[in-house]
Scaffold this active site. Structure first.
Site, PDB file in Angstrom:
ATOM      1  N   ILE A  60       0.831  -1.207   0.000  1.00  0.00           N
ATOM      2  CA  ILE A  60       0.000   0.000   0.000  1.00  0.00           C
ATOM      3  C   ILE A  60       0.862   1.252   0.000  1.00  0.00           C
ATOM      4  O   ILE A  60       0.590   2.216  -0.729  1.00  0.00           O
ATOM      5  CB  ILE A  60      -0.944   0.008   1.218  1.00  0.00           C
ATOM      6  CG1 ILE A  60      -1.877  -1.210   1.175  1.00  0.00           C
ATOM      7  CG2 ILE A  60      -1.763   1.302   1.252  1.00  0.00           C
ATOM      8  CD1 ILE A  60      -2.780  -1.271  -0.045  1.00  0.00           C
TER       9      ILE A  60
ATOM     10  N   HIS B 284     -16.311  -7.831   8.568  1.00  0.00           N
ATOM     11  CA  HIS B 284     -16.533  -6.822   7.531  1.00  0.00           C
ATOM     12  C   HIS B 284     -17.818  -6.024   7.746  1.00  0.00           C
ATOM     13  O   HIS B 284     -17.846  -4.809   7.538  1.00  0.00           O
ATOM     14  CB  HIS B 284     -16.544  -7.498   6.160  1.00  0.00           C
ATOM     15  CG  HIS B 284     -15.331  -8.340   5.913  1.00  0.00           C
ATOM     16  ND1 HIS B 284     -15.302  -9.694   6.197  1.00  0.00           N
ATOM     17  CD2 HIS B 284     -14.099  -8.018   5.459  1.00  0.00           C
ATOM     18  CE1 HIS B 284     -14.102 -10.174   5.899  1.00  0.00           C
ATOM     19  NE2 HIS B 284     -13.353  -9.181   5.459  1.00  0.00           N
ATOM     20  N   GLY B 285     -18.891  -6.710   8.154  1.00  0.00           N
ATOM     21  CA  GLY B 285     -20.141  -5.997   8.408  1.00  0.00           C
ATOM     22  C   GLY B 285     -20.010  -4.961   9.510  1.00  0.00           C
ATOM     23  O   GLY B 285     -20.352  -3.787   9.314  1.00  0.00           O
TER      24      GLY B 285
ATOM     25  N   GLY C  87      -6.282  -2.424   8.754  1.00  0.00           N
ATOM     26  CA  GLY C  87      -5.882  -3.497   9.644  1.00  0.00           C
ATOM     27  C   GLY C  87      -5.819  -3.092  11.101  1.00  0.00           C
ATOM     28  O   GLY C  87      -5.723  -3.946  11.988  1.00  0.00           O
TER      29      GLY C  87
ATOM     30  N   ARG D 296      -9.206 -13.309  -1.347  1.00  0.00           N
ATOM     31  CA  ARG D 296      -7.906 -13.835  -1.758  1.00  0.00           C
ATOM     32  C   ARG D 296      -7.133 -14.137  -0.482  1.00  0.00           C
ATOM     33  O   ARG D 296      -7.252 -13.428   0.509  1.00  0.00           O
ATOM     34  CB  ARG D 296      -7.165 -12.831  -2.655  1.00  0.00           C
ATOM     35  CG  ARG D 296      -6.796 -11.506  -1.964  1.00  0.00           C
ATOM     36  CD  ARG D 296      -5.411 -11.587  -1.361  1.00  0.00           C
ATOM     37  NE  ARG D 296      -5.039 -10.380  -0.639  1.00  0.00           N
ATOM     38  CZ  ARG D 296      -5.170 -10.216   0.668  1.00  0.00           C
ATOM     39  NH1 ARG D 296      -5.761 -11.147   1.404  1.00  0.00           N
ATOM     40  NH2 ARG D 296      -4.731  -9.112   1.258  1.00  0.00           N
TER      41      ARG D 296
ATOM     42  N   SER E 160     -10.494  -0.996   5.435  1.00  0.00           N
ATOM     43  CA  SER E 160      -9.781  -1.999   4.642  1.00  0.00           C
ATOM     44  C   SER E 160     -10.287  -2.078   3.209  1.00  0.00           C
ATOM     45  O   SER E 160     -11.313  -1.494   2.848  1.00  0.00           O
ATOM     46  CB  SER E 160      -9.929  -3.372   5.303  1.00  0.00           C
ATOM     47  OG  SER E 160     -11.268  -3.841   5.142  1.00  0.00           O
ATOM     48  N   CYS E 161      -9.580  -2.860   2.404  1.00  0.00           N
ATOM     49  CA  CYS E 161      -9.968  -3.035   1.009  1.00  0.00           C
ATOM     50  C   CYS E 161     -11.377  -3.602   0.887  1.00  0.00           C
ATOM     51  O   CYS E 161     -12.201  -3.087   0.112  1.00  0.00           O
ATOM     52  CB  CYS E 161      -8.964  -3.939   0.294  1.00  0.00           C
ATOM     53  SG  CYS E 161      -8.563  -5.464   1.184  1.00  0.00           S
ATOM     54  N   ASN E 162     -11.685  -4.650   1.639  1.00  0.00           N
ATOM     55  CA  ASN E 162     -13.021  -5.231   1.582  1.00  0.00           C
ATOM     56  C   ASN E 162     -14.083  -4.251   2.062  1.00  0.00           C
ATOM     57  O   ASN E 162     -15.146  -4.110   1.450  1.00  0.00           O
ATOM     58  CB  ASN E 162     -13.076  -6.509   2.421  1.00  0.00           C
ATOM     59  CG  ASN E 162     -12.537  -7.713   1.691  1.00  0.00           C
ATOM     60  OD1 ASN E 162     -12.983  -8.037   0.599  1.00  0.00           O
ATOM     61  ND2 ASN E 162     -11.570  -8.389   2.288  1.00  0.00           N
TER      62      ASN E 162
END
Length: 340
Positions: free
Chosen positions: A14, A196-197, A112, A170, A141-143
């Site tokens: 990143i 994630h939620g 993170g 991934r 984060s990315c997700n």
């Protein structure tokens, strides 16, 4: 106009992308980057930016390797207005306590880190204004970035209810060779929900969402499968039309050869440096309605999607531009927008 002086702590996956993105802006500049070890990334980074050692105790290692350094992180911070921390998970919080608070410097952290490392968790589309003037901001984060962008567009254009999302993750980034999943599919976690939620709710607290996640033996991209309860009648073409208005969402079609993430990345190799995809990659054909449920499938390039968010976070924290202007400038500098 004085440019904001940006330090990048952690010139890795990143960090190097954020450094290059900062260099493309007219209102900010890179004053230095850091590495912990004198590896090939450090050697290349030293050719592009002033290089500092992230761990002062490792200075001798860099000197023995013949890599020119300008000092340590403690020498870099006084030269910067803000530090973008791109360290591994949890190290950012340690850096905040050890260096940033003592230096009195603003800082951006990555997804993170736990949410309490910062004053606000950030996504440019969803809550840009909440980061205005702040000292500590966490780019999710990315997700979470991919989910938040898509959900924000849906809730802005339609009345939505409960969201169920499955994250096909991934297992590691392409360069990682110390860990991975060679043969198998791993529920991560086995119990619901995945993190994630709840992370989406740090940006969009009023969203009703539950997520599950699986790690797959691939390194290219994440894939998200969403089922969204619609509180009003909607047609698939209405959703396609709404999403097509947002430059940070790219609609693709299997008819054009985008049959897998492998094909998406092959396309990206022809499109940009490092095959970076800053946009959510949404399959047009996946947008469908069954009763009150809307279905959408998207891919997320984990190495790049948060890069524009870091740039917009810097502008918000220094009040350099309003939301729309910042996003426009970032998009133009990175080539985000209509590709076809």
């Amino acid at each position: 106009m004085m440019k904001v002086k940006v330090a990048i702590n952690g010139y890795g996956t990143i960090g190097k992308r954020v450094a290059d993105a900062v260099s493309l802006q007219d209102d900010m500049e890179v004053v230095g980057v850091t590495k912990t070890r004198p590896d090939f990334e450090a050697k290349l980074g030293a050719k592009r930016y002033p290089l500092y050692v992230a761990k002062p105790e490792n200075v001798e290692l860099f000197e023995r390797a013949g890599i020119e350094i300008q000092g340590t992180i403690e020498d870099l911070l006084p030269k910067a207005d803000i530090v973008v921390d791109c360290s591994p998970n949890k190290v950012g919080a340690e850096n905040k306590a050890k260096y940033y608070e003592k230096a009195g410097i603003k800082a951006i952290f990555q997804g993170g880190e736990k949410k309490d490392v910062a004053e606000v968790s950030f996504n440019a589309l969803a809550n840009y204004d909440e980061a205005v003037g702040k000292s500590y901001v966490r780019v999710v984060s990315c997700n979470t970035t991919g989910l938040t962008r898509l959900i924000y567009m849906l809730k802005t254009n339609f009345s939505i209810g409960r969201i169920r999302a499955t994250m096909l993750r991934r297992v590691v980034d392409p360069k990682e060779d110390k860990k991975g999943l060679v043969n198998g599919i791993m529920p991560d976690p086995v119990a619901i929900p995945s993190h994630h939620g709840p992370d989406v709710k740090t940006v969009l607290p009023d969203v009703d969402i539950v997520t599950t996640a699986f790690k797959l033996p691939t390194t290219l991209m994440h894939v998200h499968s969403l089922c969204v309860e619609m509180r009003e009648a909607v047609k698939a073409e209405d959703v396609v039309s709404a999403l097509s208005e947002e430059p940070r969402i790219m609609l693709i079609s299997a008819e054009d050869g985008f049959t897998s993430t492998a094909k998406v990345i092959e396309f990206a190799r022809e499109l940009r440096l490092r095959y970076d995809l800053y946009e959510n990659i949404v399959w047009r054909e996946s947008i469908g309605v069954d009763g009150n449920d809307l279905f959408v499938t998207q891919a997320v390039h984990q190495e790049a999607i948060v890069v524009p968010e870091n740039i917009d976070a810097i502008r918000a924290m220094f009040e350099l531009a309003e939301k729309e202007e910042s996003i426009r400038k970032t998009n133009e500098s990175l080539g985000i927008g209509k590709v076809f």
